[in-house]
Each structure stands twice: as structure tokens, then as C-alpha cells.
Design an enzyme around this catalytic site. Structure first.
Site, PDB file in Angstrom:
ATOM      1  CB  SER A 108      -0.971  -0.064   1.174  1.00 41.09           C
ATOM      2  OG  SER A 108      -1.979   0.900   1.073  1.00 41.09           O
ATOM      3  CG  ASP A 158      -7.417  -2.226  -3.674  1.00 42.95           C
ATOM      4  OD1 ASP A 158      -7.998  -1.409  -2.939  1.00 42.95           O
ATOM      5  OD2 ASP A 158      -6.190  -2.433  -3.631  1.00 42.95           O
ATOM      6  CG  HIS A 189      -5.994  -1.969   0.047  1.00 42.51           C
ATOM      7  ND1 HIS A 189      -5.480  -1.449  -1.129  1.00 42.51           N
ATOM      8  CD2 HIS A 189      -5.225  -1.457   1.054  1.00 42.51           C
ATOM      9  CE1 HIS A 189      -4.453  -0.664  -0.850  1.00 42.51           C
ATOM     10  NE2 HIS A 189      -4.277  -0.659   0.468  1.00 42.51           N
TER      11      HIS A 189
END
Length: 211
Positions: A108, A158, A189
């Protein structure tokens, strides 16, 4: 944890127990810290040296590697400055420990700062595993990424990263010469066992077998 104030990132370092493995640079997501990805690093490359810094930016008390203006909207000037500072840390830490450039494993926000380093200071990294990454800067990569191996793993469900954004990142890195493998998984995610298995195989085939 280091107490050397000449290295500006709080970080964890685990020395290699198996010589010859390329070190991993572990870059956490928003709200993580220098401990979060150590178990992942040990899974992905048993015996490799692990370098895991903590992001220096706080967002509502949560560590990050750079500032953002809103969800998915990055402060480009801060991204550039933070990427350069992290690249300086990587090069200094590796020189002091006698390591070659590491492979970044970022999740991320950590994947986004790793991508920004590839854009700006590609010599600081041997390659990268980018887990749930976005385009970090709208300009094209400035550095030559010829032959640099990059694995991008995206989630088809996501809610944070649009599919087109991840595809654009893969295309831009490839256009700069990187050897990009981009796979879209049945995932949101968060990370899954598929992410771990694919990254393990990719690392073994691309780097850990002695490239």
C-alpha cells in the site's frame, strides 16, 4: 532497533543468516511500523537480511511514508522529498552493513514510496515487489529502469486503487525499461495467501536463486 541518530529513520534490521541472498527492504502500509512486515520478509526470503524502516509522516497518529491530500491524492512535492530521503537511508544503511542494493517489498503506502524511489533513484533498489500499489507521481519515471525486475500484485476488488491506476503504473515502469510482471488477484486491498505464494515464487526465480 538502531540508536544511531545519523540514520534518520527508526528501523529494524535483521542480519542475514544465509549468505548470498539479496536483502529485503520492507515498507509498511499506513498505520504500520517497522515491525509489521518482518514476518512477511522471513516468509518470502528465509535467511535474507531484512531492513524495515518506519515512515516519518503521521496522519491522525498513523505512520506513513509521505503526505496525502485526500484518499488517493498525493502531495507530489512531499513524495519526491520523502522518496529521496528514504533512498539516502537505504544507500547509507546498505553501505554500512556491506549489503548490495535491496529488493523492496512494499504494501500500500509502502509500495507507493517504493515505486517513487524507482521513479527517482532506481539505483537504490535491485528490484521491487509492489503489493497494492498506485502511481506515486504523475510525471514519467526519470531514471533508467532497464532490466530492473518489478512484481506488481493488485486486487480485483480493491476499493482503494482503481484498476486503471495500477495498470498505468505497470505501463510506466515498463516504458522506462523495467521487467514488469503485473498480476491481478481475486482480492481486495488486504494481502492474501496468493500474494505470499506468488511473491515467494517470483523472488526465488528472479533473485534468490543467485541472479
Amino acid at each position: 532497533m538502531t540508536t544511531d541518530t545519523s540514520i534518520p529513520f527508526v528501523h529494524r534490521y535483521e542480519p542475514a543468516t544465509e549468505p548470498g541472498r539479496t536483502p529485503l527492504l520492507l515498507l509498511h502500509g499506513t498505520g504500520g511500523d517497522e515491525n509489521d512486515l518482518l514476518p512477511l520478509g522471513r516468509l518470502l526470503s528465509p535467511g535474507a537480511a531484512l531492513i524495515s524502516p518506519r515512515g516519518q509522516v503521521l496522519e491522525n497518529g498513523m505512520p506513513r511514508f509521505f503526505r496525502r491530500l485526500a484518499e488517493g491524492v498525493f502531495d507530489a512535492e512531499d513524495v519526491r522529498a520523502r522518496a529521496d530521503a528514504l533512498a539516502d537511508f537505504i544507500e547509507t544503511a546498505c553501505a554500512r552493513c556491506g549489503h548490495p542494493a535491496p529488493i523492496a517489498v512494499g504494501f500500500s503506502n509502502g509500495a507507493n514510496i517504493a515505486a517513487a524511489i524507482l521513479y527517482r533513484r532506481p539505483q537504490a533498489l535491485a528490484g521491487a515487489v509492489l503489493l497494492r500499489a498506485m502511481v506515486p507521481l504523475e510525471e514519467a519515471p526519470a531514471g533508467d529502469l532497464t532490466g530492473k525486475p518489478v512484481l506488481i500484485l493488485s486486487g480485483n476488488a480493491d476499493p482503494i486503487i482503481p484498476a486503471a491506476n495500477a495498470e498505468r503504473l505497470a505501463a510506466r515502469l515498463a516504458a522506462a525499461g523495467a521487467e514488469v510482471e503485473h498480476r491481478v488477484l481475486r482480492a481486495a486491498h488486504g494481502l492474501t495467501q496468493s500474494d505470499v505464494a506468488i511473491a515467494q515464487t517470483w523472488l526465488a526465480q528472479t533473485w534468490l536463486a543467485g541472479k
